[in-house]
Design an enzyme around this catalytic site. Structure first.
Site, PDB file in Angstrom:
ATOM      1  N   LYS A  28       0.834  -1.209   0.000  1.00 50.20           N
ATOM      2  CA  LYS A  28       0.000   0.000   0.000  1.00 50.20           C
ATOM      3  C   LYS A  28       0.868   1.259   0.000  1.00 50.20           C
ATOM      4  O   LYS A  28       0.598   2.206  -0.742  1.00 50.20           O
ATOM      5  CB  LYS A  28      -0.939  -0.025   1.221  1.00 50.20           C
ATOM      6  CG  LYS A  28      -1.901   1.151   1.293  1.00 50.20           C
ATOM      7  CD  LYS A  28      -3.169   0.769   2.036  1.00 50.20           C
ATOM      8  CE  LYS A  28      -3.016   0.762   3.540  1.00 50.20           C
ATOM      9  NZ  LYS A  28      -2.870   2.119   4.106  1.00 50.20           N
ATOM     10  N   SER A  29       1.899   1.268   0.824  1.00 49.32           N
ATOM     11  CA  SER A  29       2.765   2.465   0.901  1.00 49.32           C
ATOM     12  C   SER A  29       3.387   2.763  -0.461  1.00 49.32           C
ATOM     13  O   SER A  29       3.406   3.916  -0.920  1.00 49.32           O
ATOM     14  CB  SER A  29       3.890   2.236   1.921  1.00 49.32           C
ATOM     15  OG  SER A  29       3.380   2.153   3.204  1.00 49.32           O
ATOM     16  N   ARG A  33       2.646   5.923  -3.323  1.00 54.58           N
ATOM     17  CA  ARG A  33       3.784   6.721  -3.793  1.00 54.58           C
ATOM     18  C   ARG A  33       3.943   6.596  -5.305  1.00 54.58           C
ATOM     19  O   ARG A  33       4.336   7.554  -5.983  1.00 54.58           O
ATOM     20  CB  ARG A  33       5.058   6.293  -3.058  1.00 54.58           C
ATOM     21  CG  ARG A  33       5.072   6.777  -1.580  1.00 54.58           C
ATOM     22  CD  ARG A  33       6.118   6.025  -0.777  1.00 54.58           C
ATOM     23  NE  ARG A  33       6.306   6.531   0.568  1.00 54.58           N
ATOM     24  CZ  ARG A  33       5.505   6.265   1.610  1.00 54.58           C
ATOM     25  NH1 ARG A  33       4.413   5.532   1.449  1.00 54.58           N
ATOM     26  NH2 ARG A  33       5.781   6.759   2.819  1.00 54.58           N
ATOM     27  N   ARG A 129      -8.504  12.124  12.395  1.00 52.03           N
ATOM     28  CA  ARG A 129      -7.057  11.921  12.516  1.00 52.03           C
ATOM     29  C   ARG A 129      -6.284  13.235  12.492  1.00 52.03           C
ATOM     30  O   ARG A 129      -6.665  14.175  11.801  1.00 52.03           O
ATOM     31  CB  ARG A 129      -6.579  10.978  11.401  1.00 52.03           C
ATOM     32  CG  ARG A 129      -7.262   9.635  11.524  1.00 52.03           C
ATOM     33  CD  ARG A 129      -6.774   8.647  10.534  1.00 52.03           C
ATOM     34  NE  ARG A 129      -5.395   8.256  10.801  1.00 52.03           N
ATOM     35  CZ  ARG A 129      -4.704   7.425  10.033  1.00 52.03           C
ATOM     36  NH1 ARG A 129      -5.265   6.931   8.941  1.00 52.03           N
ATOM     37  NH2 ARG A 129      -3.463   7.112  10.334  1.00 52.03           N
ATOM     38  N   SER A 175       7.412   9.137  12.039  1.00 49.31           N
ATOM     39  CA  SER A 175       6.333   8.978  11.060  1.00 49.31           C
ATOM     40  C   SER A 175       6.866   9.135   9.641  1.00 49.31           C
ATOM     41  O   SER A 175       7.354  10.209   9.255  1.00 49.31           O
ATOM     42  CB  SER A 175       5.236  10.020  11.311  1.00 49.31           C
ATOM     43  OG  SER A 175       4.411  10.131  10.177  1.00 49.31           O
ATOM     44  N   ASP A 328       1.993  -1.054  11.798  1.00 54.35           N
ATOM     45  CA  ASP A 328       0.647  -1.505  11.407  1.00 54.35           C
ATOM     46  C   ASP A 328       0.378  -2.963  11.815  1.00 54.35           C
ATOM     47  O   ASP A 328      -0.731  -3.463  11.595  1.00 54.35           O
ATOM     48  CB  ASP A 328       0.473  -1.365   9.888  1.00 54.35           C
ATOM     49  CG  ASP A 328       0.442   0.101   9.473  1.00 54.35           C
ATOM     50  OD1 ASP A 328       0.046   0.953  10.290  1.00 54.35           O
ATOM     51  OD2 ASP A 328       0.828   0.399   8.327  1.00 54.35           O
ATOM     52  N   LYS A 355      -4.287   5.963  14.522  1.00 50.60           N
ATOM     53  CA  LYS A 355      -4.356   5.285  13.225  1.00 50.60           C
ATOM     54  C   LYS A 355      -5.802   5.344  12.710  1.00 50.60           C
ATOM     55  O   LYS A 355      -6.580   6.170  13.161  1.00 50.60           O
ATOM     56  CB  LYS A 355      -3.849   3.846  13.367  1.00 50.60           C
ATOM     57  CG  LYS A 355      -2.361   3.777  13.697  1.00 50.60           C
ATOM     58  CD  LYS A 355      -1.535   4.347  12.564  1.00 50.60           C
ATOM     59  CE  LYS A 355      -0.053   4.382  12.880  1.00 50.60           C
ATOM     60  NZ  LYS A 355       0.716   5.063  11.830  1.00 50.60           N
ATOM     61  N   ARG A 359      -6.270   2.215  17.784  1.00 48.51           N
ATOM     62  CA  ARG A 359      -6.017   0.764  17.719  1.00 48.51           C
ATOM     63  C   ARG A 359      -5.688   0.167  19.077  1.00 48.51           C
ATOM     64  O   ARG A 359      -5.929  -1.022  19.302  1.00 48.51           O
ATOM     65  CB  ARG A 359      -4.891   0.453  16.732  1.00 48.51           C
ATOM     66  CG  ARG A 359      -5.351   0.565  15.314  1.00 48.51           C
ATOM     67  CD  ARG A 359      -4.332   0.060  14.298  1.00 48.51           C
ATOM     68  NE  ARG A 359      -4.924   0.158  12.973  1.00 48.51           N
ATOM     69  CZ  ARG A 359      -4.240   0.296  11.851  1.00 48.51           C
ATOM     70  NH1 ARG A 359      -2.928   0.340  11.881  1.00 48.51           N
ATOM     71  NH2 ARG A 359      -4.866   0.386  10.692  1.00 48.51           N
TER      72      ARG A 359
END
Ligand code: S3P
Length: 446
Positions: A28-29, A33, A129, A175, A328, A355, A359
């Site tokens: 996903k990351s 990108r 968030r 982060s 995650d 998140k 979580r």
């Protein structure tokens, strides 16, 4: 509690050992990108293995709204004709990122450094968030936050400067999203933009910047940190991207095979980037039987086919400095810990509170619904393992969080009574094929 418009309850129950061979979808990351770099490059970026989950589709839609031409050629295969750094067009409407924290935050970095005015919004989860962590450095670079909800939340509107100012920035929390937003903004600034992180986070942005021809230097900083320096205003050249399989998605079949007695599965070509591999290290410390069958390289990342066999796990203490490399994966690690012998203490989990859901609270509540003894101690989560025996029979509230949903469905494959999640709809954000893939291994999830 945040709810989807049409919640879809899903149940998982024990059926028998899992066996077979699977490949999970693209990372996903890297997929977010890939779309963003496709937008910022000159020429046509060809992407293979793209994750076609809802989150990445939001980023693709935003790239289109900002001037990219995006083609879908077939499963995982996409082409993006870029607008180039400095060439973004003023979008006509707001950019709705749905559930996607990564897509929205990275695009804020892009848009906040261009002379356009952009409104960002999202679902009930994204609206909770914190975005101040992105807006703070962008304001230093010259962006103006025209509108925002209390505490810097979406919907919010950013007006970028004529020319962004390069900065040196130390993110207040570990982060990759903050680091990436600043670096992406730095593309539009003259001179050098520097990010100094106290704890190294995933490095996909740095790698992709280099892959597209930008000048980036990365040096060590302190015990666990990095200094990343980007030379601004490069002309990014389109480059092909092969997206490797997502280790954060592989974590679900992996833990399932460890806790369902008699299981023996192969997970193909999982990305083993060391900045994403904290879960593997932790599970091995717990005594997990995970072996590497073959190793190769895909799209500049090392990937490995993993053989996973069920077996006794023992509780461990997970150090706080490991958090960025498995941020995650804590919900599914907590599931593994519930079946271990002894106590597992996961230290330094404050970031889990912000998140897709809180979580820390969601995991504690779900574990308790399954009859597991656990508690939150400051920023630590402490789980007492049942040595293979976990009652189950409860309902886990998912709070619009895909990873909470998948974690408790994995749990239900090994509990004495089935586990239900109140809503499985969000699984489509990151792992649309999760249920058929798991059932193909012999699971019963419906
Ligand atoms: C991501 C970074 C992490 C992670 C998220 C993806 C990224 O967030 O939780 O799922 O692609 O950069 P933070 O950077 O906020 O820790």
């Amino acid at each position: 509690m945040a709810h989807a418009e049409h919640p879809v309850p899903v149940t998982a129950r024990a059926k028998g050992p899992l066996c077979g061979r699977v490949r999970v979808p693209g990372d996903k990351s890297i997929s977010h990108r890939a779309m963003i770099f496709g937008l910022l490059a000159i020429g046509e970026t060809r992407i293979t293995g793209l994750l076609e989950g809802e989150d990445v589709m939001r980023t693709a839609a935003a790239a289109r709204a900002l001037g990219a031409i995006v083609h879908h050629d077939g499963p995982g295969a996409w082409r993006v004709q870029g607008a180039g750094v400095g060439g973004l067009k003023q979008p006509e409407g707001l950019l709705d990122f749905g559930n996607a924290g990564t897509g929205s935050r990275l695009m804020m970095g892009v848009c906040g450094a261009h002379p356009i005015t952009t409104t960002f919004d999202g679902d009930a989860s994204l609206r909770k968030r914190p975005m101040r962590r992105i807006l703070d450095p962008l304001e230093l670079m010259g962006a103006v936050v025209v509108e925002q909800r209390e505490g810097g939340r979406v919907p919010l509107t950013i007006r970028g400067p004529k020319e962004a100012v390069p900065i040196t920035y130390r993110p207040p929390v570990a982060s990759a999203q903050i680091k990436s937003a600043v670096l992406l903004a730095g593309l539009a600034a003259p001179g050098e933009t520097t990010v100094i992180e106290a704890e190294a986070t995933r490095d996909h942005t740095e790698k992709m910047l280099r892959h597209f021809g930008a000048e980036v230097t990365v040096t060590r900083e302190g015990a666990h940190g990095r200094r990343v320096v980007l030379k601004g205003q490069p002309e990014l050249q389109a480059a092909p991207i092969a997206v490797p399989a997502d280790p954060s998605s592989a974590a679900f079949p992996l833990v399932a095979a460890l806790i369902v007695p008699g299981s023996d599965i192969l997970i193909e070509s999982v990305m083993t980037n060391p900045l994403r591999s904290g879960l593997l290290a932790t599970l091995r410390e717990m005594g997990a039987d995970i072996t590497v069958e073959s190793e190769t390289n895909e799209g500049g990342e090392s990937v490995a086919t993993l053989r996973v066999r069920a077996g006794g796990l023992k509780g461990v203490t997970v150090p706080p400095e490991r958090a960025p490399s498995m941020i995650d994966e804590y919900p599914v690690l907590a599931v593994a810990a519930s079946f271990a012998s002894g106590t597992t203490r996961m230290r330094g989990l404050q970031e889990l509170r912000v998140k897709e859901s809180d979580r820390l609270a969601a995991v504690e509540a779900g574990l308790k619904a399954a009859g597991v003894t656990c508690h939150i101690d400051g920023d630590d989560l402490v789980v007492e393992g049942g040595n293979g025996n976990v009652a189950g029979g409860g309902v886990a509230a998912t709070h619009l969080d895909h990873r909470i949903a998948m974690s408790f469905l994995v749990m239900g494959l090994a509990t004495q009574k089935p586990m239900q999640v109140d809503d499985g709809a969000m699984i489509a954000t990151s792992f649309p094929s999760f249920i058929p893939l798991m059932n193909g291994l012999g699971a019963e999830i419906e």
